[in-house]
Motif scaffolding. Structure first.
Motif, PDB file in Angstrom:
ATOM      1  N   THR A 129      43.734  52.209  22.632  1.00 16.23           N
ATOM      2  CA  THR A 129      44.550  51.393  23.538  1.00 16.23           C
ATOM      3  C   THR A 129      43.924  51.296  24.924  1.00 16.23           C
ATOM      4  N   PHE A 130      43.506  52.444  25.476  1.00 20.37           N
ATOM      5  CA  PHE A 130      42.963  52.433  26.834  1.00 20.37           C
ATOM      6  C   PHE A 130      41.589  51.758  26.880  1.00 20.37           C
ATOM      7  N   GLY A 131      40.868  51.775  25.758  1.00 26.14           N
ATOM      8  CA  GLY A 131      39.593  51.070  25.700  1.00 26.14           C
ATOM      9  C   GLY A 131      39.769  49.571  25.838  1.00 26.14           C
ATOM     10  N   TRP A 132      40.709  49.018  25.067  1.00 28.95           N
ATOM     11  CA  TRP A 132      40.970  47.579  25.163  1.00 28.95           C
ATOM     12  C   TRP A 132      41.595  47.213  26.505  1.00 28.95           C
ATOM     13  N   LEU A 133      42.434  48.110  27.062  1.00 31.91           N
ATOM     14  CA  LEU A 133      43.016  47.841  28.386  1.00 31.91           C
ATOM     15  C   LEU A 133      41.952  47.898  29.483  1.00 31.91           C
ATOM     16  N   LEU A 134      40.889  48.700  29.271  1.00 28.63           N
ATOM     17  CA  LEU A 134      39.765  48.720  30.208  1.00 28.63           C
ATOM     18  C   LEU A 134      39.133  47.332  30.305  1.00 28.63           C
ATOM     19  N   ILE A 135      38.965  46.684  29.147  1.00 29.28           N
ATOM     20  CA  ILE A 135      38.419  45.323  29.135  1.00 29.28           C
ATOM     21  C   ILE A 135      39.358  44.367  29.865  1.00 29.28           C
ATOM     22  N   SER A 136      40.657  44.490  29.617  1.00 30.67           N
ATOM     23  CA  SER A 136      41.630  43.612  30.295  1.00 30.67           C
ATOM     24  C   SER A 136      41.575  43.801  31.805  1.00 30.67           C
ATOM     25  N   GLY A 137      41.452  45.069  32.245  1.00 29.84           N
ATOM     26  CA  GLY A 137      41.350  45.338  33.683  1.00 29.84           C
ATOM     27  C   GLY A 137      40.101  44.717  34.288  1.00 29.84           C
ATOM     28  N   MET A 138      38.993  44.794  33.557  1.00 32.66           N
ATOM     29  CA  MET A 138      37.761  44.183  34.047  1.00 32.66           C
ATOM     30  C   MET A 138      37.902  42.670  34.133  1.00 32.66           C
ATOM     31  N   MET A 139      38.601  42.075  33.165  1.00 29.65           N
ATOM     32  CA  MET A 139      38.798  40.623  33.195  1.00 29.65           C
ATOM     33  C   MET A 139      39.636  40.210  34.415  1.00 29.65           C
ATOM     34  N   ALA A 140      40.552  41.074  34.825  1.00 29.95           N
ATOM     35  CA  ALA A 140      41.331  40.784  36.040  1.00 29.95           C
ATOM     36  C   ALA A 140      40.413  40.750  37.266  1.00 29.95           C
ATOM     37  N   VAL A 141      39.466  41.695  37.320  1.00 26.16           N
ATOM     38  CA  VAL A 141      38.495  41.723  38.427  1.00 26.16           C
ATOM     39  C   VAL A 141      37.599  40.493  38.375  1.00 26.16           C
ATOM     40  N   VAL A 142      37.129  40.147  37.175  1.00 28.52           N
ATOM     41  CA  VAL A 142      36.276  38.963  37.005  1.00 28.52           C
ATOM     42  C   VAL A 142      37.022  37.707  37.430  1.00 28.52           C
ATOM     43  N   LEU A 143      38.303  37.651  37.093  1.00 26.94           N
ATOM     44  CA  LEU A 143      39.126  36.487  37.464  1.00 26.94           C
ATOM     45  C   LEU A 143      39.186  36.340  38.982  1.00 26.94           C
ATOM     46  N   LEU A 144      39.321  37.450  39.689  1.00 31.09           N
ATOM     47  CA  LEU A 144      39.342  37.405  41.155  1.00 31.09           C
ATOM     48  C   LEU A 144      38.004  36.920  41.716  1.00 31.09           C
ATOM     49  N   MET A 145      36.898  37.404  41.137  1.00 29.84           N
ATOM     50  CA  MET A 145      35.575  36.985  41.619  1.00 29.84           C
ATOM     51  C   MET A 145      35.324  35.498  41.364  1.00 29.84           C
ATOM     52  N   LEU A 146      35.744  35.020  40.191  1.00 32.71           N
ATOM     53  CA  LEU A 146      35.558  33.606  39.882  1.00 32.71           C
ATOM     54  C   LEU A 146      36.454  32.730  40.764  1.00 32.71           C
ATOM     55  N   GLY A 147      37.651  33.242  41.074  1.00 33.30           N
ATOM     56  CA  GLY A 147      38.520  32.512  42.002  1.00 33.30           C
ATOM     57  C   GLY A 147      37.890  32.393  43.374  1.00 33.30           C
ATOM     58  N   TYR A 148      37.279  33.484  43.831  1.00 29.31           N
ATOM     59  CA  TYR A 148      36.581  33.463  45.124  1.00 29.31           C
ATOM     60  C   TYR A 148      35.365  32.542  45.063  1.00 29.31           C
ATOM     61  N   LEU A 149      34.684  32.509  43.910  1.00 25.80           N
ATOM     62  CA  LEU A 149      33.546  31.606  43.734  1.00 25.80           C
ATOM     63  C   LEU A 149      33.978  30.149  43.878  1.00 25.80           C
ATOM     64  N   THR A 150      35.152  29.828  43.342  1.00 21.75           N
ATOM     65  CA  THR A 150      35.684  28.470  43.482  1.00 21.75           C
ATOM     66  C   THR A 150      35.871  28.107  44.950  1.00 21.75           C
ATOM     67  N   VAL A 151      36.372  29.060  45.730  1.00 24.62           N
ATOM     68  CA  VAL A 151      36.559  28.845  47.171  1.00 24.62           C
ATOM     69  C   VAL A 151      35.211  28.649  47.860  1.00 24.62           C
ATOM     70  N   VAL A 152      34.222  29.474  47.520  1.00 19.70           N
ATOM     71  CA  VAL A 152      32.887  29.376  48.113  1.00 19.70           C
ATOM     72  C   VAL A 152      32.261  28.026  47.812  1.00 19.70           C
ATOM     73  N   ASN A 153      32.385  27.561  46.567  1.00 18.28           N
ATOM     74  CA  ASN A 153      31.813  26.267  46.178  1.00 18.28           C
ATOM     75  C   ASN A 153      32.486  25.116  46.919  1.00 18.28           C
ATOM     76  N   LYS A 154      33.808  25.209  47.125  1.00 18.97           N
ATOM     77  CA  LYS A 154      34.517  24.150  47.855  1.00 18.97           C
ATOM     78  C   LYS A 154      34.058  24.083  49.301  1.00 18.97           C
ATOM     79  N   ARG A 155      33.796  25.250  49.904  1.00 18.73           N
ATOM     80  CA  ARG A 155      33.305  25.273  51.274  1.00 18.73           C
ATOM     81  C   ARG A 155      31.955  24.603  51.410  1.00 18.73           C
ATOM     82  N   LYS A 156      31.092  24.777  50.388  1.00 23.33           N
ATOM     83  CA  LYS A 156      29.759  24.190  50.424  1.00 23.33           C
ATOM     84  C   LYS A 156      29.825  22.667  50.371  1.00 23.33           C
ATOM     85  N   HIS A 157      30.808  22.168  49.601  1.00 25.77           N
ATOM     86  CA  HIS A 157      30.919  20.719  49.428  1.00 25.77           C
ATOM     87  C   HIS A 157      31.834  20.088  50.487  1.00 25.77           C
TER      88      HIS A 157
END
Length: 311
Positions: A283-311
């Motif tokens: 259970t905690f192994g699969w939840l580790l992946i879910s937690g990492m995906m939450a972090v990845v989601l935050l980074m990709l959201g910030y990437l969207t903001v960075v790309n909008k600033r460039k354009h």
């Protein structure tokens, strides 16, 4: 390797082979960037990346039974001959695009300047660290799916192995499908695709974390979605890492992004295994992946903001 018997020597050969494999991606990514337009690259990259998982699936289906029948050494030797043949064929048939041929090779000093400049590229670093989480999750699925299905769900080793094949085949199809979706539905927008993949991966891993003992027929579609997403993201990642910089720098950007992204494949699976050992539960192994995906989601959201600033 087929002539060696000492573990350290085999490990050394694996490392040397890894240098060869690692150099393949920046070179092929650069070729795709030059030969295809923005709205074609996702599909082209997906076809190229599909070769990786398709090759792994073929190795499992062909080389493993042959190895069991004739021994691993002659089978490995045959695979090496096939690899050399395909490499020579590619060398003879492939040609650089006219624009790429006109590009003059930069010197060593210029190379290092470009490399350090890449490390300051915020968008490229966000993509690379996001890939670190997705890559690690992909390796966790490939490494622990059979053990999870066998020990936790009580499937036979044969059915557990079939689930891994289903995951690999789904990943192969995902690499092509996500590229086509990116090209034709989202007009070359790669970040949106990575966001979708991240959310679906998180949902899939949470599902496995709390799934009761289910039948093979129930488990298979979950693995299809999981593999389709977490093993199918690579082409989109390669596209994005290559498109964030000028075309003449795509080799360097791909190399840096792959180096950083591959760290996740090395570090995250042992963390998954450690959590399983400490809790005696997956259970905690699969939840580790879910937690990492939450972090990845935050980074990709910030990437969207960075790309909008460039354009």
């Amino acid at each position: 390797m087929m002539f060696l018997g000492q573990f350290w020597a085999v490990l050394l050969m694996v490392m040397i082979g890894g240098f060869g494999y690692g150099s393949m991606h920046p070179v092929t990514n650069r070729g795709i960037i030059y030969w295809f337009s923005l709205k074609q690259r996702g599909t082209a990259m997906g076809i190229k990346q599909m070769g990786v998982t398709a090759g792994a699936a073929l190795a499992g289906l062909i080389l493993l039974p042959l190895g069991a029948e004739y021994g691993w050494r002659p089978v490995l030797f045959s695979a090496c001959i096939l690899l050399l043949g395909s490499g020579c064929l590619s060398y003879l048939v492939y040609r650089d695009s006219p624009e790429q041929q006109e590009t003059k090779p930069a010197g060593l000093v210029a190379f290092y300047k470009s490399m350090f400049k890449m490390l300051k590229n915020k968008a490229l670093m966000l993509v690379s660290f996001s890939a670190m989480g997705l890559n690690g999750s992909q390796m966790c699925l490939n490494t622990y799916l059979v053990i999870f299905a066998y020990e936790k769900l009580g499937f036979s080793l044969f059915l557990s192995g079939i689930l891994l094949v289903i995951s690999e085949v789904s990943g192969s199809l995902g690499r092509l499908a996500w590229g086509m979706i990116s090209d034709f539905l989202f007009k070359g927008n790669r970040v949106v695709i990575l966001l979708i993949i991240t959310v679906l991966t998180a949902v899939s891993s949470v599902t496995l974390a709390f799934i009761p003992n289910v039948s093979f027929g129930t488990m298979a579609p979950i693995v299809v979605i999981f593999g389709f997403c977490v093993s199918g993201f690579n082409g989109i990642w390669m596209n994005l890492a290559s498109e964030l910089v000028p075309r003449e720098q795509t080799g360097i950007s791909s190399g840096i992004s792959i180096t950083l992204g591959s760290i996740g494949a090395v570090l995250i699976p042992p963390l998954y295994g450690y959590s399983v050992d400490q809790t005696s539960s997956f259970t905690f192994g699969w939840l580790l992946i879910s937690g990492m995906m939450a972090v990845v989601l935050l980074m990709l959201g910030y990437l969207t903001v960075v790309n909008k600033r460039k354009h």
